[in-house]
Design a protein around this motif. Structure first.
Motif, PDB file in Angstrom:
ATOM      1  N   LEU A  76      49.588   0.787  57.366  1.00  0.00           N
ATOM      2  CA  LEU A  76      48.559   1.761  57.011  1.00  0.00           C
ATOM      3  C   LEU A  76      47.594   1.987  58.175  1.00  0.00           C
ATOM      4  O   LEU A  76      47.226   3.124  58.478  1.00  0.00           O
ATOM      5  N   ILE A  77      47.216   0.912  58.854  1.00  0.00           N
ATOM      6  CA  ILE A  77      46.331   1.044  60.019  1.00  0.00           C
ATOM      7  C   ILE A  77      47.005   1.883  61.099  1.00  0.00           C
ATOM      8  O   ILE A  77      46.365   2.737  61.722  1.00  0.00           O
ATOM      9  N   ARG A  78      48.283   1.676  61.299  1.00  0.00           N
ATOM     10  CA  ARG A  78      49.013   2.488  62.286  1.00  0.00           C
ATOM     11  C   ARG A  78      49.004   3.958  61.879  1.00  0.00           C
ATOM     12  O   ARG A  78      48.846   4.845  62.721  1.00  0.00           O
ATOM     13  N   ASP A  79      49.177   4.231  60.581  1.00  0.00           N
ATOM     14  CA  ASP A  79      49.131   5.615  60.099  1.00  0.00           C
ATOM     15  C   ASP A  79      47.746   6.218  60.319  1.00  0.00           C
ATOM     16  O   ASP A  79      47.613   7.356  60.759  1.00  0.00           O
ATOM     17  N   ILE A  80      46.702   5.459  59.988  1.00  0.00           N
ATOM     18  CA  ILE A  80      45.326   5.943  60.178  1.00  0.00           C
ATOM     19  C   ILE A  80      45.083   6.233  61.652  1.00  0.00           C
ATOM     20  O   ILE A  80      44.551   7.293  62.013  1.00  0.00           O
ATOM     21  N   ASP A  81      45.484   5.300  62.507  1.00  0.00           N
ATOM     22  CA  ASP A  81      45.298   5.482  63.951  1.00  0.00           C
ATOM     23  C   ASP A  81      46.033   6.722  64.447  1.00  0.00           C
ATOM     24  O   ASP A  81      45.491   7.512  65.224  1.00  0.00           O
ATOM     25  N   ARG A  82      47.266   6.912  63.967  1.00  0.00           N
ATOM     26  CA  ARG A  82      48.042   8.093  64.371  1.00  0.00           C
ATOM     27  C   ARG A  82      47.340   9.376  63.931  1.00  0.00           C
ATOM     28  O   ARG A  82      47.182  10.318  64.709  1.00  0.00           O
ATOM     29  N   LEU A  83      46.895   9.413  62.667  1.00  0.00           N
ATOM     30  CA  LEU A  83      46.254  10.622  62.152  1.00  0.00           C
ATOM     31  C   LEU A  83      44.946  10.926  62.881  1.00  0.00           C
ATOM     32  O   LEU A  83      44.699  12.068  63.272  1.00  0.00           O
ATOM     33  N   VAL A  84      44.128   9.907  63.086  1.00  0.00           N
ATOM     34  CA  VAL A  84      42.801  10.124  63.669  1.00  0.00           C
ATOM     35  C   VAL A  84      42.862  10.318  65.179  1.00  0.00           C
ATOM     36  O   VAL A  84      42.273  11.261  65.714  1.00  0.00           O
ATOM     37  N   HIS A  85      43.585   9.451  65.866  1.00  0.00           N
ATOM     38  CA  HIS A  85      43.534   9.484  67.326  1.00  0.00           C
ATOM     39  C   HIS A  85      44.614  10.329  67.993  1.00  0.00           C
ATOM     40  O   HIS A  85      44.456  10.733  69.137  1.00  0.00           O
ATOM     41  N   ARG A  86      45.709  10.602  67.304  1.00  0.00           N
ATOM     42  CA  ARG A  86      46.772  11.384  67.940  1.00  0.00           C
ATOM     43  C   ARG A  86      46.900  12.780  67.345  1.00  0.00           C
ATOM     44  O   ARG A  86      47.248  13.716  68.037  1.00  0.00           O
ATOM     45  N   GLU A  87      46.658  12.909  66.044  1.00  0.00           N
ATOM     46  CA  GLU A  87      46.816  14.211  65.405  1.00  0.00           C
ATOM     47  C   GLU A  87      45.488  14.925  65.164  1.00  0.00           C
ATOM     48  O   GLU A  87      45.479  16.041  64.672  1.00  0.00           O
ATOM     49  N   GLY A  88      44.366  14.295  65.476  1.00  0.00           N
ATOM     50  CA  GLY A  88      43.072  14.955  65.436  1.00  0.00           C
ATOM     51  C   GLY A  88      42.418  15.080  64.067  1.00  0.00           C
ATOM     52  O   GLY A  88      41.501  15.881  63.892  1.00  0.00           O
ATOM     53  N   TYR A  89      42.851  14.302  63.088  1.00  0.00           N
ATOM     54  CA  TYR A  89      42.213  14.343  61.775  1.00  0.00           C
ATOM     55  C   TYR A  89      40.833  13.703  61.844  1.00  0.00           C
ATOM     56  O   TYR A  89      40.594  12.797  62.643  1.00  0.00           O
ATOM     57  N   THR A  90      39.929  14.156  60.977  1.00  0.00           N
ATOM     58  CA  THR A  90      38.685  13.432  60.770  1.00  0.00           C
ATOM     59  C   THR A  90      39.001  12.251  59.866  1.00  0.00           C
ATOM     60  O   THR A  90      40.072  12.189  59.260  1.00  0.00           O
ATOM     61  N   LEU A  91      38.065  11.311  59.742  1.00  0.00           N
ATOM     62  CA  LEU A  91      38.304  10.182  58.842  1.00  0.00           C
ATOM     63  C   LEU A  91      38.477  10.662  57.413  1.00  0.00           C
ATOM     64  O   LEU A  91      39.346  10.188  56.688  1.00  0.00           O
ATOM     65  N   ARG A  92      37.671  11.622  57.005  1.00  0.00           N
ATOM     66  CA  ARG A  92      37.783  12.158  55.648  1.00  0.00           C
ATOM     67  C   ARG A  92      39.130  12.857  55.449  1.00  0.00           C
ATOM     68  O   ARG A  92      39.786  12.695  54.420  1.00  0.00           O
ATOM     69  N   GLY A  93      39.553  13.623  56.443  1.00  0.00           N
ATOM     70  CA  GLY A  93      40.841  14.307  56.359  1.00  0.00           C
ATOM     71  C   GLY A  93      42.004  13.327  56.340  1.00  0.00           C
ATOM     72  O   GLY A  93      42.966  13.506  55.586  1.00  0.00           O
ATOM     73  N   ALA A  94      41.915  12.272  57.144  1.00  0.00           N
ATOM     74  CA  ALA A  94      42.968  11.254  57.153  1.00  0.00           C
ATOM     75  C   ALA A  94      43.013  10.521  55.818  1.00  0.00           C
ATOM     76  O   ALA A  94      44.091  10.251  55.283  1.00  0.00           O
ATOM     77  N   ALA A  95      41.841  10.214  55.249  1.00  0.00           N
ATOM     78  CA  ALA A  95      41.792   9.537  53.947  1.00  0.00           C
ATOM     79  C   ALA A  95      42.425  10.411  52.869  1.00  0.00           C
ATOM     80  O   ALA A  95      43.176   9.924  52.014  1.00  0.00           O
ATOM     81  N   LYS A  96      42.157  11.710  52.928  1.00  0.00           N
ATOM     82  CA  LYS A  96      42.731  12.630  51.953  1.00  0.00           C
ATOM     83  C   LYS A  96      44.247  12.720  52.131  1.00  0.00           C
ATOM     84  O   LYS A  96      44.995  12.700  51.147  1.00  0.00           O
ATOM     85  N   ALA A  97      44.705  12.806  53.364  1.00  0.00           N
ATOM     86  CA  ALA A  97      46.139  12.904  53.638  1.00  0.00           C
ATOM     87  C   ALA A  97      46.866  11.650  53.163  1.00  0.00           C
ATOM     88  O   ALA A  97      47.945  11.732  52.575  1.00  0.00           O
ATOM     89  N   ILE A  98      46.275  10.496  53.381  1.00  0.00           N
ATOM     90  CA  ILE A  98      46.895   9.240  52.955  1.00  0.00           C
ATOM     91  C   ILE A  98      46.867   9.116  51.442  1.00  0.00           C
ATOM     92  O   ILE A  98      47.835   8.678  50.827  1.00  0.00           O
ATOM     93  N   ALA A  99      45.770   9.521  50.808  1.00  0.00           N
ATOM     94  CA  ALA A  99      45.668   9.438  49.349  1.00  0.00           C
ATOM     95  C   ALA A  99      46.666  10.362  48.666  1.00  0.00           C
ATOM     96  O   ALA A  99      47.186  10.039  47.596  1.00  0.00           O
ATOM     97  N   GLU A 100      46.955  11.502  49.272  1.00  0.00           N
ATOM     98  CA  GLU A 100      47.883  12.473  48.682  1.00  0.00           C
ATOM     99  C   GLU A 100      49.341  12.139  48.969  1.00  0.00           C
ATOM    100  O   GLU A 100      50.230  12.692  48.332  1.00  0.00           O
ATOM    101  N   LYS A 101      49.587  11.232  49.902  1.00  0.00           N
ATOM    102  CA  LYS A 101      50.961  10.907  50.303  1.00  0.00           C
ATOM    103  C   LYS A 101      51.664  10.149  49.182  1.00  0.00           C
ATOM    104  O   LYS A 101      51.157   9.193  48.645  1.00  0.00           O
ATOM    105  N   SER A 102      52.830  10.622  48.838  1.00  0.00           N
ATOM    106  CA  SER A 102      53.657   9.966  47.824  1.00  0.00           C
ATOM    107  C   SER A 102      54.149   8.637  48.367  1.00  0.00           C
ATOM    108  O   SER A 102      54.441   8.525  49.552  1.00  0.00           O
ATOM    109  N   PRO A 103      54.303   7.598  47.521  1.00  0.00           N
ATOM    110  CA  PRO A 103      54.828   6.339  48.028  1.00  0.00           C
ATOM    111  C   PRO A 103      56.262   6.452  48.529  1.00  0.00           C
ATOM    112  O   PRO A 103      56.726   5.604  49.257  1.00  0.00           O
TER     113      PRO A 103
END
Length: 143
Positions: A76-103
């Motif tokens: 999960l930390i790797r996903d957060i790092d990828r979203l925030v630091h490589r794909e340019g998401y904000t923390l709120r946007g990354a949290a939303k993207a992760i929360a909406e992601k199907s298992p």
């Protein structure tokens, strides 16, 4: 730029099968915040802050508030790092993207993919489980 040496962060390659941790522990072993921070080149205070921002990031806490990260926490930390630091998401946007992601959705890292098991039905889980529960209750009443 060469950053090799005793204090250098562990090399992280996100899209291959190389091990993230080279410390002799089993791949499923719990990791301290220092081990995770060093392996992913993320400072410990950032990891603690992300715990506040991402409800799904909940490492095990032992006496003295020592944190131990499970392999799924590290993923999960790797996903957060990828979203925030490589794909340019904000923390709120990354949290939303992760929360909406199907298992069962494929993650951005192929080495951490979650594969949907064969034969697992999709759709209305709650309705199906309720029907099974009612059937079991009726069977118990007749017994």
């Amino acid at each position: 730029m060469d950053v090799s040496g005793p204090g250098a962060p562990a090399e992280v390659t996100l899209f291959d099968e190389s091990p993230l941790f080279d410390d002799g522990k089993e791949p499923q072993a719990l990791r301290t915040i220092g081990e995770v921070a060093k392996a992913l080149a993320i400072r410990p205070h950032v990891l603690r802050y992300w715990e506040e921002q991402f409800a799904s990031l909940q490492p095990i806490k032992r006496s003295g508030n020592r944190r131990y990260y499970r392999p799924e926490d590290v993923a999960l930390i790797r996903d957060i790092d990828r979203l925030v630091h490589r794909e340019g998401y904000t923390l709120r946007g990354a949290a939303k993207a992760i929360a909406e992601k199907s298992p069962f959705e494929v993650k951005g890292n192929p080495s951490l993919e979650v594969v949907k098991p064969e034969g697992v039905p999709t759709g209305d889980w709650y309705g199906r489980l309720s029907a099974i529960r009612e059937d079991l209750a009726e069977a118990l009443a007749r017994a």
